[in-house]
Design an enzyme around this catalytic site. Structure first.
Site, PDB file in Angstrom:
ATOM      1  N   GLY A  28       0.857  -1.178   0.000  1.00  0.00           N
ATOM      2  CA  GLY A  28       0.000   0.000   0.000  1.00  0.00           C
ATOM      3  C   GLY A  28       0.891   1.225   0.000  1.00  0.00           C
ATOM      4  O   GLY A  28       1.829   1.317   0.799  1.00  0.00           O
ATOM      5  N   ALA A  29       0.590   2.161  -0.921  1.00  0.00           N
ATOM      6  CA  ALA A  29       1.473   3.311  -1.125  1.00  0.00           C
ATOM      7  C   ALA A  29       1.804   4.069   0.174  1.00  0.00           C
ATOM      8  O   ALA A  29       2.987   4.281   0.490  1.00  0.00           O
ATOM      9  CB  ALA A  29       0.879   4.230  -2.187  1.00  0.00           C
ATOM     10  N   ARG A  68      10.138  -1.312  -4.577  1.00  0.00           N
ATOM     11  CA  ARG A  68       8.910  -1.289  -5.378  1.00  0.00           C
ATOM     12  C   ARG A  68       8.990  -0.052  -6.276  1.00  0.00           C
ATOM     13  O   ARG A  68       9.214   1.054  -5.770  1.00  0.00           O
ATOM     14  CB  ARG A  68       7.649  -1.176  -4.499  1.00  0.00           C
ATOM     15  CG  ARG A  68       7.387  -2.299  -3.516  1.00  0.00           C
ATOM     16  CD  ARG A  68       6.907  -3.593  -4.144  1.00  0.00           C
ATOM     17  NE  ARG A  68       5.715  -3.487  -4.965  1.00  0.00           N
ATOM     18  CZ  ARG A  68       4.459  -3.466  -4.488  1.00  0.00           C
ATOM     19  NH1 ARG A  68       4.236  -3.551  -3.201  1.00  0.00           N
ATOM     20  NH2 ARG A  68       3.427  -3.371  -5.319  1.00  0.00           N
ATOM     21  N   GLN A 181      -5.553  -9.403  -2.979  1.00  0.00           N
ATOM     22  CA  GLN A 181      -5.637  -8.494  -1.824  1.00  0.00           C
ATOM     23  C   GLN A 181      -7.088  -8.228  -1.428  1.00  0.00           C
ATOM     24  O   GLN A 181      -7.377  -8.017  -0.253  1.00  0.00           O
ATOM     25  CB  GLN A 181      -4.965  -7.148  -2.136  1.00  0.00           C
ATOM     26  CG  GLN A 181      -3.458  -7.201  -2.236  1.00  0.00           C
ATOM     27  CD  GLN A 181      -2.999  -7.373  -3.669  1.00  0.00           C
ATOM     28  OE1 GLN A 181      -3.709  -7.908  -4.510  1.00  0.00           O
ATOM     29  NE2 GLN A 181      -1.794  -6.933  -3.959  1.00  0.00           N
ATOM     30  N   ASP A 222      -1.808   4.400  -6.380  1.00  0.00           N
ATOM     31  CA  ASP A 222      -0.388   4.252  -6.055  1.00  0.00           C
ATOM     32  C   ASP A 222       0.397   5.477  -6.469  1.00  0.00           C
ATOM     33  O   ASP A 222       1.407   5.810  -5.865  1.00  0.00           O
ATOM     34  CB  ASP A 222       0.190   2.998  -6.703  1.00  0.00           C
ATOM     35  CG  ASP A 222      -0.279   1.764  -5.964  1.00  0.00           C
ATOM     36  OD1 ASP A 222      -1.412   1.322  -6.230  1.00  0.00           O
ATOM     37  OD2 ASP A 222       0.451   1.285  -5.076  1.00  0.00           O
ATOM     38  N   ASN A 232      -2.876   2.725 -10.530  1.00  0.00           N
ATOM     39  CA  ASN A 232      -3.344   1.921  -9.404  1.00  0.00           C
ATOM     40  C   ASN A 232      -3.299   0.453  -9.814  1.00  0.00           C
ATOM     41  O   ASN A 232      -2.994   0.111 -10.958  1.00  0.00           O
ATOM     42  CB  ASN A 232      -4.752   2.362  -8.983  1.00  0.00           C
ATOM     43  CG  ASN A 232      -5.180   1.771  -7.648  1.00  0.00           C
ATOM     44  OD1 ASN A 232      -4.401   1.730  -6.696  1.00  0.00           O
ATOM     45  ND2 ASN A 232      -6.407   1.292  -7.571  1.00  0.00           N
ATOM     46  N   LYS A 233      -3.599  -0.409  -8.888  1.00  0.00           N
ATOM     47  CA  LYS A 233      -3.575  -1.866  -9.097  1.00  0.00           C
ATOM     48  C   LYS A 233      -4.177  -2.249 -10.448  1.00  0.00           C
ATOM     49  O   LYS A 233      -5.213  -1.750 -10.851  1.00  0.00           O
ATOM     50  CB  LYS A 233      -4.377  -2.514  -7.969  1.00  0.00           C
ATOM     51  CG  LYS A 233      -4.455  -4.016  -7.991  1.00  0.00           C
ATOM     52  CD  LYS A 233      -3.121  -4.699  -7.875  1.00  0.00           C
ATOM     53  CE  LYS A 233      -2.368  -4.240  -6.651  1.00  0.00           C
ATOM     54  NZ  LYS A 233      -0.917  -4.499  -6.735  1.00  0.00           N
TER      55      LYS A 233
END
Lengths: 341, 341
Positions: A28-29, A68, A181, A222, A232-233
């Site tokens: 998670g950012a 990351r 997730q 993110d 994002n994801k």
């Protein structure tokens, strides 16, 4: 290990922090940013085999940043921490400064999420009244909850505030392949908060929207470009397309720490993380009370695993930031954050 | 059991056929239709506990039709078989008629797929020449291959014909949650045909199209409305949206047996199958050379499992039918099939 096991994993060195970020023990950012800041602190008090030197700290910072590649928080947090300790001082003094800075970031991120919650609450309340107090159905992707942040979460904060206020909310939880997730973390988190939810496959959101079963989409981010494009994801973009096609409001909840003030235009300017094929080839779950991994495709399958996608600003109804809700447009973002103009 | 085990399962009674359709031992619109037709034949030669009577056969027909609610082929196949045997005759005569009719349907479906392959081949060849003979990247969802049909497949037939002709094709295979037909069946099938493929999550297709990595989408169809709306595996609609947003041609390959000539308008007129929560809660795969099921979410998770969605005709570039390629429009479909006007 969640939701199958709950374990506390102590991070005692910068190497532990690198491991935890890299292998998504923390993810998670907002959370990885703050964790990295504490990582620099740990490097200062516990330099490991190397003698403590500026070069060593720089090396740690670089390594942590590489853990990351996509979330901007990681980059920002490390930069801020490195700035804080750059002036001369004894190792002990620097360590104290680093601890203080990491603590500040922690409190800031927590407050960002609280503010996101309050602003998003107003949005949900409005929909609730519009629906004559019938349940508001909110779809979310991945986990942008307190497990991804320090507290409250980003996408979940408005939901928790609404639920606490007695507004009937129900959450459609995308399972979020390949790491699941949604199926593993968001379900677990919502359950702990007592918020009703239904788990669905990533494929189902479009159908639900066609059927009028989704009132609102809230996802995390993110990295948000100053122009309003949201990284994002993987799969977020598909849900934004479906929301757009069905006139379902699509909101992105994000703290200012995940806005990339340098990122101005192109969709493909952000490095999209390619992760290991094993994350797709093997699925992790519980079997006879043990965590097992099973292979779900042929042994020799060729696989590509992209971690994120980019949702263009044009598909986004609004950004729920810690300073209020705005359109996903540079001029509107800068109205809330004039110091970046 | 594929791709982990390969087994031949003999269907010896109408009950076996019901079981096989219901539990997806056979799946795919064309295949379940033909299998059901053979089911009626098996009921005629092997009436089980009941004495053979018209009522019994009617009961079998109803039961078989109820095994899967969405694909129209099942309904058609049973109707045709029941029409064929409705005139008086000895049980033995009826059985012979039923066997002949089922065999006819089998050969027809096979020929439909071959024709789809030939028409679709022209499409791929055109793209290949346009790309100066660089690899044509085709995305597909679920399994609409020979495992879902009698032979060739629907969505895969053009790919196999292109591959056999020496055209470089590469297939992006959506894993297709919750049953993972892509990860399990399409990968296995493509591998057997020697066609290069890459397995991806259902979330990834949009990103690939944004990046220009998809030249063409071909999917199958469980039921196509005369107006061109396509009912297919859940998630198809999301890929159609992404294709549309990125100007990627989106084609649906289907035999005439999966066109619903009665279905004229509304998207939500078709019953969308809701399947068991267990299909989402548990993932099946291989662990130490045994097929195992693991739980991927909390034990008490509330789950909804929708089998299909509806892709509106406006998102479809064209239908690849056994009589040629046409727009997903009533007038264009009827030009190819004037006998239904």
């Amino acid at each position: 290990l969640l939701p199958f096991e709950f374990k506390i994993f102590d991070l005692k060195s910068a190497d532990d922090v690198y491991f935890a970020i890299r292998n998504m023990v923390v993810r998670g950012a907002p959370l990885i940013g703050v964790t990295a800041a504490f990582g620099i602190y740990l490097a200062l008090v516990n330099p490991g085999k190397s003698k403590l030197s500026n070069e060593y700290i720089l090396e740690v910072a670089k390594k942590l940043e590489s853990a990351r590649p996509t979330a901007v928080n990681l980059k920002y947090a490390i930069k801020r921490q490195m700035n804080a300790i750059k002036s001369n001082g004894s190792p002990n003094e620097k360590a104290q400064i680093a601890l203080k800075t990491a603590g500040e970031m922690l409190r800031e991120e927590r407050e960002y999420c609280r503010q996101i919650g309050l602003h998003g609450l107003a949005l949900i309340e409005k929909l609730y009244n519009k629906k004559s107090k019938k349940t508001v159905n909110i779809l979310t992707h991945c986990n942008a909850g307190w497990l991804a942040c320090i507290d409250y979460g980003t996408a979940t904060a408005p939901i928790y505030f609404a639920h606490d206020k007695g507004i009937n909310v129900h959450v459609w939880v995308d399972e979020t392949r390949p790491r699941n997730q949604g199926a593993r973390l968001t379900t677990w988190e919502l359950d702990h908060q007592g918020v009703p939810y239904t788990l669905i496959t990533d494929n189902a959101g479009g159908y639900l929207m066609q059927q009028g079963l989704v009132d609102l989409v809230i996802v995390g981010s993110d990295r948000t470009a100053l122009t309003g494009n949201v990284v994002n994801k993987i799969g977020t973009y598909l849900k934004a397309l479906a929301a757009n096609d069905n006139n379902v409001p699509f909101y992105v909840a994000l703290p200012e720490s995940s806005i990339d003030w340098q990122l101005q235009n192109k969709l493909n300017q952000v490095q999209i993380e390619r992760r290991s094929a094993e994350e797709i080839m093997f699925v992790e779950g519980s079997h006879e009370n043990k965590i097992k991994k099973i292979r779900i495709c042929p042994e020799n399958a060729r696989i590509a695993n992209f971690g994120f996608d980019v949702t263009p600003a044009r598909l986004i109804t609004g950004l729920i930031t810690d300073r209020g809700i705005c359109k996903a447009k540079k001029e509107d973002i800068l109205k809330l954050f004039p110091e970046y103009s």
